[in-house]
Write a protein that holds these residues in place. Structure first.
Motif, PDB file in Angstrom:
ATOM      1  N   GLU A 200       0.835  -1.214   0.000  1.00 49.06           N
ATOM      2  CA  GLU A 200       0.000   0.000   0.000  1.00 49.06           C
ATOM      3  C   GLU A 200       0.866   1.259   0.000  1.00 49.06           C
ATOM      4  O   GLU A 200       0.543   2.246  -0.671  1.00 49.06           O
ATOM      5  CB  GLU A 200      -0.927  -0.010   1.220  1.00 49.06           C
ATOM      6  N   ILE A 201       1.974   1.220   0.739  1.00 46.86           N
ATOM      7  CA  ILE A 201       2.855   2.403   0.794  1.00 46.86           C
ATOM      8  C   ILE A 201       3.441   2.679  -0.598  1.00 46.86           C
ATOM      9  O   ILE A 201       3.476   3.828  -1.051  1.00 46.86           O
ATOM     10  CB  ILE A 201       3.975   2.190   1.843  1.00 46.86           C
ATOM     11  N   ILE A 202       3.832   1.608  -1.272  1.00 46.98           N
ATOM     12  CA  ILE A 202       4.401   1.780  -2.621  1.00 46.98           C
ATOM     13  C   ILE A 202       3.342   2.369  -3.565  1.00 46.98           C
ATOM     14  O   ILE A 202       3.591   3.310  -4.310  1.00 46.98           O
ATOM     15  CB  ILE A 202       4.946   0.440  -3.168  1.00 46.98           C
ATOM     16  N   GLN A 203       2.123   1.817  -3.479  1.00 43.95           N
ATOM     17  CA  GLN A 203       1.046   2.307  -4.357  1.00 43.95           C
ATOM     18  C   GLN A 203       0.786   3.801  -4.141  1.00 43.95           C
ATOM     19  O   GLN A 203       0.680   4.574  -5.088  1.00 43.95           O
ATOM     20  CB  GLN A 203      -0.265   1.545  -4.082  1.00 43.95           C
ATOM     21  N   ILE A 204       0.683   4.190  -2.870  1.00 46.30           N
ATOM     22  CA  ILE A 204       0.386   5.593  -2.557  1.00 46.30           C
ATOM     23  C   ILE A 204       1.539   6.492  -3.022  1.00 46.30           C
ATOM     24  O   ILE A 204       1.311   7.546  -3.625  1.00 46.30           O
ATOM     25  CB  ILE A 204       0.150   5.787  -1.040  1.00 46.30           C
ATOM     26  N   SER A 205       2.771   6.074  -2.761  1.00 47.31           N
ATOM     27  CA  SER A 205       3.899   6.926  -3.148  1.00 47.31           C
ATOM     28  C   SER A 205       3.958   7.097  -4.660  1.00 47.31           C
ATOM     29  O   SER A 205       4.246   8.176  -5.162  1.00 47.31           O
ATOM     30  CB  SER A 205       5.238   6.364  -2.677  1.00 47.31           C
ATOM     31  N   ARG A 206       3.678   5.999  -5.382  1.00 49.08           N
ATOM     32  CA  ARG A 206       3.688   6.113  -6.853  1.00 49.08           C
ATOM     33  C   ARG A 206       2.621   7.094  -7.328  1.00 49.08           C
ATOM     34  O   ARG A 206       2.854   7.901  -8.215  1.00 49.08           O
ATOM     35  CB  ARG A 206       3.444   4.742  -7.485  1.00 49.08           C
ATOM     36  N   LEU A 207       1.446   7.002  -6.686  1.00 50.99           N
ATOM     37  CA  LEU A 207       0.348   7.900  -7.070  1.00 50.99           C
ATOM     38  C   LEU A 207       0.744   9.351  -6.782  1.00 50.99           C
ATOM     39  O   LEU A 207       0.523  10.245  -7.613  1.00 50.99           O
ATOM     40  CB  LEU A 207      -0.899   7.510  -6.263  1.00 50.99           C
ATOM     41  N   ALA A 208       1.338   9.562  -5.617  1.00 53.39           N
ATOM     42  CA  ALA A 208       1.754  10.916  -5.233  1.00 53.39           C
ATOM     43  C   ALA A 208       2.771  11.462  -6.234  1.00 53.39           C
ATOM     44  O   ALA A 208       2.682  12.619  -6.670  1.00 53.39           O
ATOM     45  CB  ALA A 208       2.363  10.892  -3.835  1.00 53.39           C
ATOM     46  N   LEU A 209       3.692  10.618  -6.658  1.00 53.28           N
ATOM     47  CA  LEU A 209       4.718  11.070  -7.600  1.00 53.28           C
ATOM     48  C   LEU A 209       4.113  11.315  -8.984  1.00 53.28           C
ATOM     49  O   LEU A 209       4.511  12.238  -9.696  1.00 53.28           O
ATOM     50  CB  LEU A 209       5.847  10.038  -7.685  1.00 53.28           C
ATOM     51  N   ALA A 210       3.141  10.476  -9.340  1.00 50.94           N
ATOM     52  CA  ALA A 210       2.509  10.657 -10.653  1.00 50.94           C
ATOM     53  C   ALA A 210       1.772  11.997 -10.701  1.00 50.94           C
ATOM     54  O   ALA A 210       1.675  12.637 -11.748  1.00 50.94           O
ATOM     55  CB  ALA A 210       1.548   9.516 -10.926  1.00 50.94           C
ATOM     56  N   ASN A 211       1.257  12.453  -9.536  1.00 52.55           N
ATOM     57  CA  ASN A 211       0.505  13.719  -9.502  1.00 52.55           C
ATOM     58  C   ASN A 211       1.393  14.911  -9.804  1.00 52.55           C
ATOM     59  O   ASN A 211       1.074  15.733 -10.649  1.00 52.55           O
ATOM     60  CB  ASN A 211      -0.126  13.924  -8.118  1.00 52.55           C
ATOM     61  N   ASP A 212       2.519  15.035  -9.057  1.00 55.41           N
ATOM     62  CA  ASP A 212       3.341  16.237  -9.247  1.00 55.41           C
ATOM     63  C   ASP A 212       4.839  16.009  -9.052  1.00 55.41           C
ATOM     64  O   ASP A 212       5.601  16.957  -8.865  1.00 55.41           O
ATOM     65  CB  ASP A 212       2.866  17.351  -8.284  1.00 55.41           C
ATOM     66  N   GLY A 213       5.249  14.753  -9.073  1.00 51.74           N
ATOM     67  CA  GLY A 213       6.688  14.461  -9.021  1.00 51.74           C
ATOM     68  C   GLY A 213       7.312  14.583  -7.648  1.00 51.74           C
ATOM     69  O   GLY A 213       8.514  14.387  -7.501  1.00 51.74           O
TER      70      GLY A 213
END
Ligand code: ATP
Length: 523
Positions: A200-213
């Motif tokens: 879950e942590i990996i999924q959230i971090s990827r999503l956060a990075l996809a939003n604005d890097g």
């Protein structure tokens, strides 16, 4: 404090100790594969082989996940082959991983084969010629164990990553995705991600990075959303209350000064847990609030959540009871996992006496009760338990024994200043301003003397007074002293109405005998 072992250390230890069947209840199969590989790595010298069977694909290669050429799709047959040494190979240590097999596990052929494996392992002398080192590891998102093999199984808990591991995961994802992390938000992010699995942590971090890097404070909402979803999806707990970010609830709850003061200290520890632990302070475990109906027990849940600055989840044990064997226990386990994943949080168990009253009778309840108490004692996640109860005369004595909860508080009917306080809170709330110059709350409290009103009775009198004031023949006006005095004259307390009821008498009696602290200095 005991030594905290990582899951792979624990697993390795159990394999070495020749436990025949190990159960890992987790949904993140990739993470569990890594744990198994790490644990098995310790046997590299004498050689090991890992073979895998999944409900959907049958016998597959553990490393590549490709089906084996001589594929076997029937679990009972597969286990039979193990039992007759057909899959053993040259290696001494054979690890058999069974994934998501909870349905097949109920099949008599399957659990009998597992019993046979365990029996053979138990009898093997572990010398050349009589070497039988087969360990079965069941990896399943559900925990349903047939009674027949219960005693043969050892459960390994895969705890969510610790704060330093969370930080490492965040850094790894940021590096892999060529993104950034705002270092000044790191502590807050790690705290918010606490309780979630690596996946879950990996999924959230990827999503956060996809939003604005960048992973920063703005992503806290993403994290809380993930937690909220996990609570809803579980269908087992209810998100009861989310604090607005201020410690405002004390304006809504009157006559709880002792409790609120006690909570100040606990909240400080809870909010600075890592630091407090370093100073040898235990993590606050929880409290039990026992007392008269309608006297603010539910209201106090919100006060605790406000003080601790985290959401309150409600557990309804009745909702956890399932009709299949083992289902209720699994639901309790899962709901505790959900609470831990949502931590830091308050876990409110309402009417705990109704939930666990049967513990002395039903077998299921006894097991749930035992599991709950053990968890209470051993829990590491910041989950503060708030159990509320009215009638403790049916509650198993283990519950009210000192040491389970940090403290047991008694909520009695309000008296003296407490009554004045509650009147004032409700009048202020309904009229939108302080009417202390127009209404003598102390006088009202004296008028209530001996009437046995609960907080709910007082709230309901103020509600009626507001209605009377609004419907006045001369047009709407504010609540007046006279309205409240009239209502006190004409209102019978809800307790008085039950005074001759046997179960009510038992409740009052048990409450009087309970070794506990009053929530208010007026009681
Ligand atoms: P029960 O055991 O019947 O569920 P309870 O002890 O949980 O009752 P609450 O639901 O918290 O009682 O109280 C009912 C209502 O009574 C509250 O919503 C509030 O309006 C009023 N009330 C009770 N106690 C207090 C109090 N100490 N201060 C302010 N309001 C109170």
């Amino acid at each position: 404090m005991g030594i905290v072992r990582t899951p792979d250390q624990t697993l390795r230890q159990y394999i070495t100790a020749k436990r025949p069947i190990i159960y890992i209840n987790h949904f993140d199969f990739e993470a569990v594969d890594r744990i198994i590989k790490n644990a098995a790595g310790a046997f590299a010298k004498r050689g090991f082989k890992i073979i895998e069977f999944t409900e959907s694909d049958g016998w597959i290669d553990f490393d590549t996940k490709n089906p084996k050429s001589s594929s076997e799709n029937d679990l009972a047959n597969f286990l039979q082959k193990i039992n007759t040494d057909q899959l053993k190979g040259e290696k001494k240590e054979l690890i058999v991983v069974l994934k998501e097999v909870h349905d097949s596990l109920q099949d008599k052929r399957v659990y009998s084969a597992l019993q046979a494996i365990a029996r053979r392992k138990g009898m093997a002398k572990d010398v050349p010629g009589d070497y039988y080192r087969v360990t079965v590891i069941i990896v399943d998102s559900r925990l349903i164990i047939p009674r027949e093999i219960e005693k043969l199984i050892t459960i390994v808990d895969v705890r969510p990553p610790e704060p330093d591991e969370i930080e490492k995961i965040l850094r790894n994802v940021a590096e892999a995705e060529d993104g950034e992390i705002d270092e000044s938000s790191m502590k807050e992010l790690v705290m918010a991600l606490n309780g979630l699995s690596e996946f879950e942590i990996i999924q959230i971090s990827r999503l956060a990075l996809a939003n604005d890097g960048i992973i920063n404070k703005d992503d806290l909402d993403l994290i809380f959303d993930e937690k909220r979803q996990a609570i809803q999806k579980s269908g087992l707990l209810e998100l009861y209350y989310v604090p607005a970010g201020n410690d405002d609830q004390k304006k809504d709850i009157g006559d709880f000064d002792n409790l609120l003061k006690y909570l100040d200290g606990k909240a400080r520890i809870f909010k600075n847990l890592a630091d407090a632990r370093e100073h040898g302070v235990d993590s606050p475990s929880g409290i039990m609030l026992v007392g008269m109906p309608g006297c603010g027990k539910s209201l106090s849940v919100k006060a605790v959540a406000d003080k601790f600055g985290c959401p309150a989840l409600k557990m309804d044990i009745g909702r956890l009871l399932g009709k299949y064997v083992g289902e209720s226990e699994e639901n309790l386990r899962r709901s505790i996992q959900v609470a831990e994943a949502a931590s830091p949080c308050i876990l409110w168990i309402d009417e705990i006496e109704k939930a666990f009253a049967g513990a002395s009778g039903g077998e299921v309840m006894t097991r749930m009760f035992g599991y709950f108490l053990t968890w209470m004692q051993e829990k590491k996640a910041p989950v503060y338990v708030l159990a509320t109860a009215n009638n403790i005369s049916n509650l198993p004595p283990e519950f009210t024994r000192r040491g389970r909860f940090d403290e047991i508080f008694k909520v009695d009917l309000p008296k003296g200043d407490g009554i004045a306080d509650i009147f004032k809170i409700h009048v202020t709330k309904r009229s939108g301003r302080d009417l202390s110059d127009d209404i003598d709350f102390d006088y009202l409290a004296r008028k209530c003397n001996g009437k046995l009103y609960s907080g709910a009775d007082i709230a309901s009198m103020v509600k009626s007074a507001a209605e009377i004031a609004y419907l006045d023949s001369d047009g709407p006006r504010q609540i007046e002293q006279e309205d409240l005095e009239d209502l006190i004259r004409s209102t019978t307390s809800s307790c008085k109405a039950q005074e001759n009821n046997e179960s009510y008498k038992r409740m009052v009696d048990a409450l009087e005998k309970l070794d506990s602290r009053p929530v208010s200095k007026n009681q």
